[in-house]
Design an enzyme around this catalytic site. Structure first.
Site, PDB file in Angstrom:
ATOM      1  N   ASN A   7       7.730  -3.307   6.407  1.00  0.00           N
ATOM      2  CA  ASN A   7       7.629  -3.413   4.956  1.00  0.00           C
ATOM      3  C   ASN A   7       6.793  -2.228   4.479  1.00  0.00           C
ATOM      4  OD1 ASN A   7       7.090  -4.049   2.322  1.00  0.00           O
ATOM      5  ND2 ASN A   7       6.278  -6.095   2.734  1.00  0.00           N
ATOM      6  N   ARG A  91      12.353  -4.303   4.847  1.00  0.00           N
ATOM      7  CA  ARG A  91      12.335  -4.957   3.544  1.00  0.00           C
ATOM      8  C   ARG A  91      12.611  -3.876   2.506  1.00  0.00           C
ATOM      9  NH1 ARG A  91       7.456  -6.124  -0.424  1.00  0.00           N
ATOM     10  NH2 ARG A  91       8.603  -7.326  -1.943  1.00  0.00           N
ATOM     11  N   HIS A 180      11.303 -11.121  -4.918  1.00  0.00           N
ATOM     12  CA  HIS A 180      10.755 -12.139  -3.996  1.00  0.00           C
ATOM     13  C   HIS A 180      11.868 -13.014  -3.414  1.00  0.00           C
ATOM     14  CE1 HIS A 180       6.691 -12.167  -6.376  1.00  0.00           C
ATOM     15  NE2 HIS A 180       6.589 -11.353  -5.330  1.00  0.00           N
ATOM     16  N   HIS A 208       6.573 -18.754  -6.141  1.00  0.00           N
ATOM     17  CA  HIS A 208       5.919 -17.771  -5.265  1.00  0.00           C
ATOM     18  C   HIS A 208       4.763 -17.162  -6.050  1.00  0.00           C
ATOM     19  CE1 HIS A 208       5.737 -14.584  -2.108  1.00  0.00           C
ATOM     20  NE2 HIS A 208       5.070 -14.029  -3.095  1.00  0.00           N
ATOM     21  N   GLY A 210       1.653 -14.969  -5.587  1.00  0.00           N
ATOM     22  CA  GLY A 210       0.799 -14.065  -4.811  1.00  0.00           C
ATOM     23  C   GLY A 210       0.152 -13.094  -5.768  1.00  0.00           C
ATOM     24  N   ARG A 241      -0.236  -7.818 -13.697  1.00  0.00           N
ATOM     25  CA  ARG A 241       0.936  -7.630 -14.577  1.00  0.00           C
ATOM     26  C   ARG A 241       0.934  -8.681 -15.682  1.00  0.00           C
ATOM     27  NH1 ARG A 241       4.693  -7.746  -9.673  1.00  0.00           N
ATOM     28  NH2 ARG A 241       4.376  -5.710  -8.715  1.00  0.00           N
ATOM     29  N   GLU A 386       8.634 -14.250   4.974  1.00  0.00           N
ATOM     30  CA  GLU A 386       9.696 -13.295   4.650  1.00  0.00           C
ATOM     31  C   GLU A 386      10.097 -12.488   5.886  1.00  0.00           C
ATOM     32  OE1 GLU A 386       6.819 -12.490   1.520  1.00  0.00           O
ATOM     33  OE2 GLU A 386       8.485 -11.728   0.333  1.00  0.00           O
TER      34      GLU A 386
HETATM   35  P1  ADP Z   1       0.879 -10.439  -1.978  1.00  0.00           P
HETATM   36  O1  ADP Z   1       1.660 -10.798  -3.189  1.00  0.00           O
HETATM   37  O2  ADP Z   1       0.236  -9.093  -2.059  1.00  0.00           O
HETATM   38  O3  ADP Z   1       1.590 -10.715  -0.672  1.00  0.00           O
HETATM   39  P2  ADP Z   1      -0.660 -12.818  -1.395  1.00  0.00           P
HETATM   40  O4  ADP Z   1       0.557 -13.683  -1.295  1.00  0.00           O
HETATM   41  O5  ADP Z   1      -1.475 -12.634  -0.175  1.00  0.00           O
HETATM   42  O6  ADP Z   1      -0.370 -11.409  -2.043  1.00  0.00           O
HETATM   43  O7  ADP Z   1      -1.583 -13.488  -2.531  1.00  0.00           O
HETATM   44  C1  ADP Z   1      -2.741 -12.893  -2.993  1.00  0.00           C
HETATM   45  C2  ADP Z   1      -3.386 -13.844  -3.986  1.00  0.00           C
HETATM   46  O8  ADP Z   1      -3.715 -15.060  -3.312  1.00  0.00           O
HETATM   47  C3  ADP Z   1      -4.675 -13.319  -4.600  1.00  0.00           C
HETATM   48  O9  ADP Z   1      -4.661 -13.497  -6.003  1.00  0.00           O
HETATM   49  C4  ADP Z   1      -5.727 -14.235  -4.004  1.00  0.00           C
HETATM   50  O10 ADP Z   1      -6.741 -14.464  -4.899  1.00  0.00           O
HETATM   51  C5  ADP Z   1      -4.947 -15.507  -3.784  1.00  0.00           C
HETATM   52  N1  ADP Z   1      -5.639 -16.406  -2.858  1.00  0.00           N
HETATM   53  C6  ADP Z   1      -5.843 -16.278  -1.543  1.00  0.00           C
HETATM   54  N2  ADP Z   1      -6.614 -17.304  -1.085  1.00  0.00           N
HETATM   55  C7  ADP Z   1      -6.902 -18.084  -2.154  1.00  0.00           C
HETATM   56  C8  ADP Z   1      -7.657 -19.294  -2.379  1.00  0.00           C
HETATM   57  N3  ADP Z   1      -8.271 -19.905  -1.390  1.00  0.00           N
HETATM   58  N4  ADP Z   1      -7.717 -19.790  -3.637  1.00  0.00           N
HETATM   59  C9  ADP Z   1      -7.109 -19.165  -4.653  1.00  0.00           C
HETATM   60  N5  ADP Z   1      -6.394 -18.050  -4.524  1.00  0.00           N
HETATM   61  C10 ADP Z   1      -6.274 -17.522  -3.302  1.00  0.00           C
END
Ligand code: ADP
Length: 405
Positions: A7, A91, A180, A208, A210, A241, A386
């Site tokens: 990726n 990816r 996604h 989803h 993240g 965003r 993924e």
């Molecule tokens: P990406 O989209 O870059 O793959 P991730 O799926 O790893 O990112 O998600 C990142 C997000 O997940 C961040 O906003 C982070 O704050 C949140 N996150 C990770 N652990 C926790 C938690 N325990 N509580 C709340 N949010 C969390």
């Protein structure tokens, strides 16, 4: 068969090496800060042996060379020679309207991807760099492209077209694509497994959440609508965003702030969302801490916009699906934040959605059924995977091609 999944982002390359016989991850890791000072490779072997190596990594090819070297290294590696890698799965963010499925990478495919750079200028160029680098380093190894857009490519026209002059769709392929897709596909299938029912019979909403966030309505296994659009900026509030805004606002701001098109792009993609509203952070953990521990008012607003908009989309997609069997949370926030799951489903009992708060607060970073006893809709937390989808597609396509040859 051993499949290397890559990726490639703007300054990072993430990797996982799979042994497909048992779908076992032999090693995984990532190179960060490519082309910058302090580039570093973080590598984890299947026995949890971890290593971090700093080095000068000037471009994606150097990063992939570094990854191949560590995979075969005596002290940290899992294979003896590069030749053990049977296929590479990439990816790729944007497949345009052409690629509705994963595809074996040929020169023509790369040319097509080059044409889609316009559609995904922040992502596709780096995906192409990764493909070219692998071609240099692993010349004869077959490669497969797995697209973020593919799962959404069969949405109905009324869901993917904007209310703009139709000619613009024909002229510039301006439509909603969604992203996604691999994640929404994976967690919807996993929910089906947990429910032990046929995919054709199920109506599922997958969230989803993240750094980027999107929500998808899955009917009988197919994505019928998703919140991201022509670009990943549309839809839910995200880390940096904006998600949905009034499009005329862009014109207003261009004039008011005398912004260039580039500035506007940065504003919408990097300075908005949780970060922009709260002024605290783009990280949901820090937002929740600021709300709960400091009573920070702007963090409270950011969290409220995030969960309110998510709830609004859950309601909208329940309507378009004409009912709901399962609601799934995934991604860093979806998997780890019981607070977000609680707030975004509060008061949805009339739609059959009700979660058990005890189970909800016990489920962090693991798969779990958090449905309350009386609910009509099952709510699940499902860690996304993924890379596994990419590896499985890669194996399937490479095997089909070998059989044809
Ligand atoms: P990406 O989209 O870059 O793959 P991730 O799926 O790893 O990112 O998600 C990142 C997000 O997940 C961040 O906003 C982070 O704050 C949140 N996150 C990770 N652990 C926790 C938690 N325990 N509580 C709340 N949010 C969390």
């Amino acid at each position: 068969m051993k499949v290397l999944v890559l990726n490639c982002g703007s300054s990072s390359v993430k990797y996982q090496l799979f042994n497909m016989e048992d779908r076992f991850v032999l090693a995984k890791g990532q190179v960060d800060r490519i082309g910058m000072k302090g580039a570093v490779l973080s590598h984890t072997r299947h026995d949890d042996h971890k290593v971090k190596m700093a080095g000068e990594i000037i471009d994606h090819q150097a990063a992939i060379e570094y990854i191949l070297a560590i995979l075969i290294s005596e002290n940290h590696g899992v294979i003896e020679e590069r030749e053990e890698i049977d296929a590479v799965g990439h990816r790729v963010v944007h497949g345009g309207e052409k690629f509705k499925d994963s595809v074996l990478i040929t020169r023509d495919v790369v040319d097509n991807l080059q044409e889609f750079i316009d559609l995904a200028p922040l992502h596709n160029p780096h995906n192409i760099k990764g493909i070219r680098a692998c071609h240099q380093l692993l010349a004869d190894v077959p490669m497969v492209a797995v697209f973020d857009t593919a799962f959404h490519s069969n949405m109905p026209d009324y869901a993917y077209l904007y209310g703009l002059p139709y000619i613009l769709y024909k002229r510039y392929s301006i439509r909603r694509y969604g992203f996604h897709g691999t994640s929404h596909y994976y967690v919807s299938r996993r929910a089906r497994d947990l429910m032990e029912q046929d995919m054709e019979d199920l109506k599922i909403i997958t969230c989803h959440l993240g750094n980027g966030c999107s929500i998808t309505a899955v009917d009988g296994g197919a994505s019928i609508d998703t919140s991201m659009g022509f670009t990943p900026v549309e839809g839910l509030l995200m880390g940096t965003r904006s998600g949905d805004i009034d499009p005329a606002l862009v014109l207003h701001l261009l004039a008011k702030e005398e912004l260039s098109v580039g500035d506007m792009n940065t504003l919408l993609n990097k300075h908005s969302g949780l970060q922009g509203v709260s002024g605290v952070s783009n990280d949901m953990r820090e937002i929740i801490d600021a709300v709960e521990e400091e009573g920070n008012e702007r963090a409270r607003i950011a969290l409220d916009i995030f969960t309110y908009r998510l709830k609004k989309y859950i309601g909208a997609y329940t309507a378009t699906l004409g009912g709901l069997d399962a609601l799934v949370f995934t991604g860093g926030i979806g998997e780890n934040s019981p607070e977000v799951r609680e707030r975004s489903t509060e008061g949805l009992g009339h739609l059959g959605i009700e979660i058990d708060q005890e189970k909800n607060y016990e489920t962090m970073g693991v798969e779990g059924d958090i449905t309350s006893e009386d609910a009509r809709v099952n709510t699940y937390v499902i860690p996304t995977n993924e890379e596994l989808v990419i590896a499985i597609d890669t194996e399937k396509i490479v095997k089909e091609e070998t059989e044809l040859a």
